[in-house]
Enzyme design. Structure first.
Site, PDB file in Angstrom:
ATOM      1  N   ASP A  39      25.848  69.473 -64.130  1.00 34.97           N
ATOM      2  CA  ASP A  39      26.757  68.699 -63.302  1.00 34.97           C
ATOM      3  C   ASP A  39      26.286  67.254 -63.220  1.00 34.97           C
ATOM      4  O   ASP A  39      25.309  66.937 -62.560  1.00 34.97           O
ATOM      5  CB  ASP A  39      26.826  69.319 -61.905  1.00 34.97           C
ATOM      6  CG  ASP A  39      27.833  68.611 -61.025  1.00 34.97           C
ATOM      7  OD1 ASP A  39      28.580  67.757 -61.536  1.00 34.97           O
ATOM      8  OD2 ASP A  39      27.866  68.916 -59.832  1.00 34.97           O
ATOM      9  N   HIS A  83      35.069  71.481 -62.332  1.00 33.24           N
ATOM     10  CA  HIS A  83      34.970  70.545 -61.222  1.00 33.24           C
ATOM     11  C   HIS A  83      36.226  70.637 -60.373  1.00 33.24           C
ATOM     12  O   HIS A  83      37.250  71.157 -60.805  1.00 33.24           O
ATOM     13  CB  HIS A  83      34.722  69.119 -61.715  1.00 33.24           C
ATOM     14  CG  HIS A  83      35.773  68.615 -62.645  1.00 33.24           C
ATOM     15  ND1 HIS A  83      35.763  68.899 -63.990  1.00 33.24           N
ATOM     16  CD2 HIS A  83      36.870  67.865 -62.436  1.00 33.24           C
ATOM     17  CE1 HIS A  83      36.809  68.335 -64.563  1.00 33.24           C
ATOM     18  NE2 HIS A  83      37.503  67.703 -63.647  1.00 33.24           N
TER      19      HIS A  83
END
Length: 132
Positions: free
Chosen positions: A20, A48
């Protein structure tokens, strides 16, 4: 805020590591001023969340720019595409209010398609590694 992207310019967001990095959030911020947002690699194993008008949209394989009505979204050559997962993702986001995606989504004819068979073979090969 002034438009960070000027006509005739190209803006690219690249990730340099696994995990991430916040690419999706950054792409969403920039996508409102872009004509095209493209996903060029990866599969639906990551994802996401983008919040627009207090609605949370979840993305795994779709480019987050698809939320923006004036932005064309492209799934490119290097994307590993599981069609049932993509259609489930589309339906979940349509149920939350995503509209007009049919006119804004382009999928490369060279994207890599995977099926349940591919996943089963992969699982079998991983199991074989454990026994050797």
């Amino acid at each position: 805020m002034a438009n960070p992207i000027q006509k005739g310019e190209v803006c690219m967001v690249f990730g340099s590591q696994w995990g991430d990095e916040g690419k999706g959030k950054l792409v969403d911020i920039l996508a409102g001023d872009c004509d095209i947002v493209a996903r060029c690699a990866g599969g639906d194993n990551a994802g996401h969340t983008v919040v627009v008008n207090e609605v949370s949209y979840d993305f795994h394989v779709l480019p987050s720019g698809i939320i923006h009505q004036d932005c064309l979204s492209v799934i490119g050559n290097g994307v590993v595409l599981n069609l049932p997962s993509m259609f489930q993702e589309l339906q979940k986001n349509v149920d939350k209010g995503l509209t007009g995606w049919e006119d804004r989504l382009i999928i490369s004819d060279r994207a890599h398609l995977v099926s349940k068979m591919h996943q089963a073979v992969d699982a079998y090969q991983e199991d074989e590694k454990k026994t050797t």
